[in-house]
Write a protein that holds these residues in place. Sequence first.
Motif, mmCIF file in Angstrom:
data_model
loop_
_atom_site.group_PDB
_atom_site.id
_atom_site.type_symbol
_atom_site.label_atom_id
_atom_site.label_comp_id
_atom_site.label_asym_id
_atom_site.label_seq_id
_atom_site.Cartn_x
_atom_site.Cartn_y
_atom_site.Cartn_z
ATOM 1 N N ILE A 105 -20.944 7.221 25.513
ATOM 2 C CA ILE A 105 -21.750 6.977 24.308
ATOM 3 C C ILE A 105 -20.923 7.282 23.059
ATOM 4 O O ILE A 105 -20.941 6.520 22.084
ATOM 5 C CB ILE A 105 -23.056 7.808 24.344
ATOM 6 N N GLY A 151 -35.259 8.514 20.008
ATOM 7 C CA GLY A 151 -36.381 9.219 20.617
ATOM 8 C C GLY A 151 -35.994 10.605 21.101
ATOM 9 O O GLY A 151 -34.811 10.965 21.098
ATOM 10 N N PRO A 152 -37.000 11.382 21.518
ATOM 11 C CA PRO A 152 -36.716 12.720 22.058
ATOM 12 C C PRO A 152 -35.869 12.609 23.324
ATOM 13 O O PRO A 152 -36.212 11.856 24.235
ATOM 14 C CB PRO A 152 -38.115 13.274 22.378
ATOM 15 N N GLY A 153 -34.731 13.300 23.334
ATOM 16 C CA GLY A 153 -33.860 13.263 24.507
ATOM 17 C C GLY A 153 -32.882 12.098 24.504
ATOM 18 O O GLY A 153 -32.141 11.910 25.466
ATOM 19 N N SER A 154 -32.830 11.341 23.426
ATOM 20 C CA SER A 154 -31.908 10.198 23.397
ATOM 21 C C SER A 154 -30.455 10.646 23.213
ATOM 22 O O SER A 154 -29.539 9.830 23.350
ATOM 23 C CB SER A 154 -32.309 9.209 22.295
ATOM 24 N N GLY A 155 -30.248 11.917 22.869
ATOM 25 C CA GLY A 155 -28.883 12.437 22.759
ATOM 26 C C GLY A 155 -28.396 12.602 21.327
ATOM 27 O O GLY A 155 -27.178 12.722 21.098
ATOM 28 N N LYS A 156 -29.294 12.674 20.386
ATOM 29 C CA LYS A 156 -28.893 12.801 18.972
ATOM 30 C C LYS A 156 -28.059 14.062 18.739
ATOM 31 O O LYS A 156 -26.980 14.007 18.157
ATOM 32 C CB LYS A 156 -30.150 12.865 18.060
ATOM 33 N N GLY A 157 -28.601 15.195 19.182
ATOM 34 C CA GLY A 157 -27.913 16.468 18.954
ATOM 35 C C GLY A 157 -26.552 16.509 19.643
ATOM 36 O O GLY A 157 -25.565 16.974 19.058
ATOM 37 N N THR A 158 -26.517 16.009 20.859
ATOM 38 C CA THR A 158 -25.276 16.009 21.646
ATOM 39 C C THR A 158 -24.196 15.179 20.942
ATOM 40 O O THR A 158 -23.046 15.609 20.802
ATOM 41 C CB THR A 158 -25.563 15.419 23.051
ATOM 42 N N ARG A 203 -34.142 13.620 30.609
ATOM 43 C CA ARG A 203 -33.228 14.518 29.870
ATOM 44 C C ARG A 203 -33.991 15.680 29.228
ATOM 45 O O ARG A 203 -33.530 16.825 29.260
ATOM 46 C CB ARG A 203 -32.475 13.742 28.786
ATOM 47 N N GLY A 207 -25.581 6.097 29.771
ATOM 48 C CA GLY A 207 -24.223 6.386 30.255
ATOM 49 C C GLY A 207 -23.883 7.841 30.004
ATOM 50 O O GLY A 207 -24.757 8.635 29.636
ATOM 51 N N THR A 208 -22.616 8.174 30.181
ATOM 52 C CA THR A 208 -22.222 9.572 29.994
ATOM 53 C C THR A 208 -22.093 9.878 28.499
ATOM 54 O O THR A 208 -21.984 8.962 27.666
ATOM 55 C CB THR A 208 -20.856 9.861 30.656
ATOM 56 N N GLU A 209 -22.070 11.161 28.185
ATOM 57 C CA GLU A 209 -21.911 11.570 26.777
ATOM 58 C C GLU A 209 -20.639 10.965 26.188
ATOM 59 O O GLU A 209 -20.609 10.542 25.033
ATOM 60 C CB GLU A 209 -21.832 13.103 26.690
ATOM 61 N N ARG A 265 -33.710 19.870 29.823
ATOM 62 C CA ARG A 265 -32.948 20.429 28.696
ATOM 63 C C ARG A 265 -32.790 21.952 28.791
ATOM 64 O O ARG A 265 -31.761 22.489 28.397
ATOM 65 C CB ARG A 265 -33.587 20.018 27.363
ATOM 66 N N GLU A 298 -35.371 7.626 30.934
ATOM 67 C CA GLU A 298 -34.166 8.465 30.816
ATOM 68 C C GLU A 298 -34.402 9.594 29.798
ATOM 69 O O GLU A 298 -33.986 10.742 30.018
ATOM 70 C CB GLU A 298 -32.982 7.574 30.392
#
Length: 235
Positions: free
Chosen positions: A219, A56-63, A167, A214-216, A171, A163
């Motif tokens: 994950i 989903g949006p903000g789930s951390g894909k790009g990170t 995020r 959790g933290t980057e 952003r 969450e």
Amino acid sequence: MWRRVASLSALISSTSNRCFLDQVAYRMSTCKLFSSEVKENPLTLKDLFITFVLGGPGSGKGTQCAKIVETFGYVHLSAGELLRREIASNSEYGSMILNTIKDGKIVPSEMTVRLIQKEMELSNNHKFLIDGFPRNEENRIAFETIIGADPDIVLFFNCPEEEMVKRVLNRNQGRVDDNIETIKKRLQVFKASNLLVVDYYSDKGKLFEIDATGTEEEIFERVRPVFAAFQHDQK
Ligand SMILES: Nc1ncnc2c1ncn2[C@@H]1O[C@H](COP(=O)(O)OP(=O)(O)O)[C@@H](O)[C@H]1O
Ligand SMILES: O=c1ccn([C@@H]2O[C@H](COP(=O)(O)OP(=O)(O)O)[C@@H](O)[C@H]2O)c(=O)[nH]1
Ligand SMILES: [Mg+2]
């Protein structure tokens, strides 16, 4: 629905008598994706290793994609970034794309697939992370048809809605869609369309579901073994 997802942790903790590596080998043997009629394609599809990165949006894909690139040497293609670049380039499709993004909807598949295709053709690498795509069944089928390939594996970052909203609102990248009204629409699209694609790859046995809380770093430690397991299989 999620019980059908064969996550890495489920593989590792599986009580079946097949050991973990055997199971990865089995998974890989079911991931030979390139159909025989695509041999003439200039992309030399049989050499590619394609990962779709969903969530989903903000789930951390790009990170997480940035970390995968750094550690495993993939090319990161964010479909959303390619579309934003198209807007910035004053393309004739710019206003259509901008309005679609502002409205949290999905841009016509052919547009997105052509942008991805162009980047793949320009790249000297053969390992791709395709981030934020496919977002619906039409996207998925358009990729299969135009590129002539399926993904080898699919990551799904599973994150609670609350969450994700937090995020996205923090952003601070000046995106036209990072506001509460658009986020609500995007979450609806996510549930109505994106999850069907997730389910499709789960049924195909290609899905790795990652707990995106959790933290980057925490994950990434869940992501790392997926790519470590597939590293030697990549052509
Ligand atoms: N594990 C995390 N915990 C807290 N914030 C995170 C985490 N991972 C990413 N973020 C932040 O959340 C926002 C959304 O992350 P991003 O990678 O852009 O997600 P996506 O591409 O899925 O929309 C960014 O500002 C990012 O820095
Ligand atoms: O294949 C895609 C990818 C993105 N988008 C549009 O671009 C927006 C932002 O996508 P991105 O992946 O950048 O957002 P993220 O999930 O990373 O927040 C989406 O909401 C859609 O409107 C789209 O139409 N097709
Ligand atoms: Mg993103």
